[in-house]
Design an enzyme around this catalytic site. Structure first.
Site, PDB file in Angstrom:
ATOM      1  N   ARG A 234       0.885  -1.159   0.213  1.00 34.57           N
ATOM      2  CA  ARG A 234       0.013   0.028  -0.014  1.00 34.57           C
ATOM      3  C   ARG A 234       1.178   1.169  -0.131  1.00 34.57           C
ATOM      4  O   ARG A 234       1.931   1.065   0.659  1.00 34.57           O
ATOM      5  CB  ARG A 234      -0.998  -0.061   1.145  1.00 34.57           C
ATOM      6  N   HIS A 282      -1.375  -0.037  -9.825  1.00 34.50           N
ATOM      7  CA  HIS A 282      -1.979  -0.689  -8.781  1.00 34.50           C
ATOM      8  C   HIS A 282      -2.809  -2.076  -9.481  1.00 34.50           C
ATOM      9  O   HIS A 282      -3.947  -2.229  -9.279  1.00 34.50           O
ATOM     10  CB  HIS A 282      -3.274  -0.187  -7.838  1.00 34.50           C
TER      11      HIS A 282
HETATM   12  P1  NAP Z   1      -1.719 -11.391   5.433  1.00 32.04           P
HETATM   13  O1  NAP Z   1      -1.796 -12.855   4.768  1.00 32.04           O
HETATM   14  O2  NAP Z   1      -2.643 -10.866   6.187  1.00 32.04           O
HETATM   15  O3  NAP Z   1      -0.088 -11.119   5.636  1.00 32.04           O
HETATM   16  C1  NAP Z   1       0.319 -10.022   6.294  1.00 32.04           C
HETATM   17  C2  NAP Z   1       1.865 -10.333   6.667  1.00 32.04           C
HETATM   18  O4  NAP Z   1       2.265  -9.274   7.204  1.00 32.04           O
HETATM   19  C3  NAP Z   1       1.844 -11.315   7.756  1.00 32.04           C
HETATM   20  O5  NAP Z   1       3.056 -12.110   7.783  1.00 32.04           O
HETATM   21  C4  NAP Z   1       2.165 -10.490   8.798  1.00 32.04           C
HETATM   22  O6  NAP Z   1       2.960 -11.113  10.053  1.00 32.04           O
HETATM   23  C5  NAP Z   1       2.846  -9.353   8.431  1.00 32.04           C
HETATM   24  N1  NAP Z   1       2.719  -8.191   9.373  1.00 32.04           N
HETATM   25  C6  NAP Z   1       1.770  -7.478   9.552  1.00 32.04           C
HETATM   26  N2  NAP Z   1       2.110  -6.475  10.358  1.00 32.04           N
HETATM   27  C7  NAP Z   1       3.396  -6.605  10.626  1.00 32.04           C
HETATM   28  C8  NAP Z   1       4.328  -5.732  11.424  1.00 32.04           C
HETATM   29  N3  NAP Z   1       3.963  -4.856  11.946  1.00 32.04           N
HETATM   30  N4  NAP Z   1       5.807  -6.058  11.664  1.00 32.04           N
HETATM   31  C9  NAP Z   1       6.002  -7.158  10.608  1.00 32.04           C
HETATM   32  N5  NAP Z   1       5.242  -7.895   9.840  1.00 32.04           N
HETATM   33  C10 NAP Z   1       3.820  -7.579  10.041  1.00 32.04           C
HETATM   34  O7  NAP Z   1      -1.667 -10.550   3.883  1.00 32.04           O
HETATM   35  P2  NAP Z   1      -1.586 -10.788   2.550  1.00 32.04           P
HETATM   36  O8  NAP Z   1      -2.573 -11.679   1.830  1.00 32.04           O
HETATM   37  O9  NAP Z   1      -0.230 -11.638   2.194  1.00 32.04           O
HETATM   38  O10 NAP Z   1      -1.478  -9.391   1.880  1.00 32.04           O
HETATM   39  C11 NAP Z   1      -0.583  -8.577   2.156  1.00 32.04           C
HETATM   40  C12 NAP Z   1      -1.017  -7.180   1.585  1.00 32.04           C
HETATM   41  O11 NAP Z   1      -0.788  -6.901   0.253  1.00 32.04           O
HETATM   42  C13 NAP Z   1      -2.529  -6.685   1.702  1.00 32.04           C
HETATM   43  O12 NAP Z   1      -2.745  -6.225   2.997  1.00 32.04           O
HETATM   44  C14 NAP Z   1      -2.560  -5.672   0.622  1.00 32.04           C
HETATM   45  O13 NAP Z   1      -2.387  -4.311   1.350  1.00 32.04           O
HETATM   46  C15 NAP Z   1      -1.631  -6.050  -0.256  1.00 32.04           C
HETATM   47  N6  NAP Z   1      -1.941  -6.277  -1.777  1.00 32.04           N
HETATM   48  C16 NAP Z   1      -1.709  -5.434  -2.793  1.00 32.04           C
HETATM   49  C17 NAP Z   1      -2.265  -6.015  -4.090  1.00 32.04           C
HETATM   50  C18 NAP Z   1      -1.965  -5.053  -5.140  1.00 32.04           C
HETATM   51  O14 NAP Z   1      -2.679  -5.354  -6.530  1.00 32.04           O
HETATM   52  N7  NAP Z   1      -1.006  -4.239  -5.203  1.00 32.04           N
HETATM   53  C19 NAP Z   1      -2.973  -6.928  -4.156  1.00 32.04           C
HETATM   54  C20 NAP Z   1      -3.517  -7.780  -3.044  1.00 32.04           C
HETATM   55  C21 NAP Z   1      -2.822  -7.538  -1.718  1.00 32.04           C
HETATM   56  P3  NAP Z   1       2.538 -12.495  10.944  1.00 32.04           P
HETATM   57  O15 NAP Z   1       2.551 -13.489   9.796  1.00 32.04           O
HETATM   58  O16 NAP Z   1       3.423 -12.435  12.016  1.00 32.04           O
HETATM   59  O17 NAP Z   1       0.984 -12.158  11.180  1.00 32.04           O
HETATM   60  C1  GLV Z   2      -5.538  -5.243  -3.686  1.00 33.64           C
HETATM   61  O1  GLV Z   2      -4.845  -4.366  -3.263  1.00 33.64           O
HETATM   62  C2  GLV Z   2      -5.954  -6.025  -2.644  1.00 33.64           C
HETATM   63  O2  GLV Z   2      -5.811  -5.729  -1.265  1.00 33.64           O
HETATM   64  O3  GLV Z   2      -6.509  -7.409  -3.040  1.00 33.64           O
END
Ligand code: NAP
Ligand code: GLV
Length: 319
Positions: A234, A282
């Site tokens: 983000r 994005h």
């Molecule tokens: P997720 O499964 O909830 O994983 C989040 C990870 O971040 C976990 O490993 C968590 O640690 C870690 N984390 C959270 N807060 C932290 C902190 N303060 N310090 C260190 N590590 C921390 O999320 P996800 O599905 O992988 O998605 C991640 C992000 O990608 C989304 O939130 C979104 O913003 C972004 N995204 C972007 C797009 C795009 O098109 N650009 C698309 C989809 C998603 P723990 O494992 O210890 O809980």
């Molecule tokens: C896209 O940014 C998502 O959070 O899936």
């Protein structure tokens, strides 16, 4: 009983998104859940039958209009677009989207960006503009250390695919994690050690109070000279001016950015014209009804039955 009495019809789903296709989601969900009401918002006038909301960036104050809401399901992996509503109804469970296609797309994006920097395509793109032919020995991926911040659904998959492509991979998360083929670090106290040994920093953290502005001058200073940043998480995690300063000083060699404080990225933003920055709009990944519907349908069933959701969000932690 709902907060304004029991809904007369079976539960309805409210769909809100300016990006996703309401008809495609309707097809996928109503074929899996016969009798499910399906309503497209925002701004429904008679809202009492709505029990589940499936949303991307609902207008602030919108979700509090549905008194019988039992669950809020995100159309994205991130939930900051829901949690940023100051009037979000309290106590309604929220779930993230976990979609195998979205995960594959994000890993593709990360791999492409890491390889582009690693194999110096960014350098050759600049050379071509000057018609400059300069031989450079192809570098060894095993000597390129890629550090993935966030080892959740997306970070873990990207780390595994980077490792399978020969990179030296490490990861950092909030709590201790094990990832095959990657060294792992966790918590603020291990951040600097992780950064010191990272040549390509990939950020896949959620936007939370703890991560807002995390990618700042201290983080960049802890990276080795010549490192790269890849940020498809983000925009608000990044301090834009600090990145520009780190690029202009030559400390960082380049950045691939998919997300921004304001989207669309304003036309006068310096990222557009910066020679070391690649801007993408994005598009790193998206949820697709065809592949995500089984999980969403299961969560709709769970919500209507009052059972715990899959992939629940902890509103305190913000992800
Ligand atoms: P997720 O499964 O909830 O994983 C989040 C990870 O971040 C976990 O490993 C968590 O640690 C870690 N984390 C959270 N807060 C932290 C902190 N303060 N310090 C260190 N590590 C921390 O999320 P996800 O599905 O992988 O998605 C991640 C992000 O990608 C989304 O939130 C979104 O913003 C972004 N995204 C972007 C797009 C795009 O098109 N650009 C698309 C989809 C998603 P723990 O494992 O210890 O809980
Ligand atoms: C896209 O940014 C998502 O959070 O899936």
């Amino acid at each position: 009983m709902g907060r304004r009495g029991k809904p007369s019809a079976p539960g309805a789903l409210l769909f809100i998104s300016h990006l996703d296709d309401p008809a495609a989601w309707k097809r996928e969900l109503t074929s899996r859940i016969p009798g499910l009401g399906y309503r497209v918002g925002p701004g429904l006038t008679d809202a009492d039958d709505v029990e589940v909301a499936l949303v991307w960036a609902p207008p602030p104050g919108e979700l509090k209009r549905y008194p019988n809401l039992k669950a809020i399901l995100s159309l994205g992996a991130g939930v900051d677009h829901i949690l940023n509503d100051p009037e979000l109804p309290r106590g309604v469970p929220i779930a993230r989207l976990v979609d195998p296609m979205l995960t594959r797309l994000m890993s593709e994006y990360v791999l492409l960006a890491a390889l582009r920097h690693h194999r110096e395509f960014d350098v050759f793109e600049r050379h071509q503009r000057r018609r400059l032919w300069e031989y450079r020995f192809p570098p060894d991926a095993a000597r390129r250390r890629v550090g993935v911040m966030g080892l959740g659904v997306l970070g873990a998959d990207a780390a595994a695919k980077l490792a399978a492509n020969g990179f030296a991979v490490q990861g950092w998360s909030r709590r201790p994690k094990r990832i095959a083929g990657a060294r792992t670090y966790h918590g603020p106290r291990q951040l600097e050690r992780f950064l010191n040994a990272t040549d390509v920093l990939v950020c896949l953290l959620p936007l939370t109070p703890a991560t807002r502005g995390l990618l700042d001058r201290r983080v960049f200073a802890a990276l080795p000279k010549g490192a790269f940043l890849v940020n498809p998480s983000r925009g608000a995690l990044l301090v834009d001016d600090d990145l520009i300063e780190a690029l202009d000083s030559g400390h960082l060699a380049g950045a691939t950015l998919d997300v921004f404080h304001r989207e669309p990225l304003p036309r006068d933003h310096p990222f557009w014209r910066h020679p070391k920055v690649l801007v993408t709009p994005h598009i790193a990944a998206a949820g697709y009804p065809e592949t995500a519907a089984p999980q969403v349908a299961e969560n709709v069933r769970r919500a209507l039955a009052g059972r715990p959701l899959l992939h629940p969000v902890d509103p305190e932690a913000g992800y």
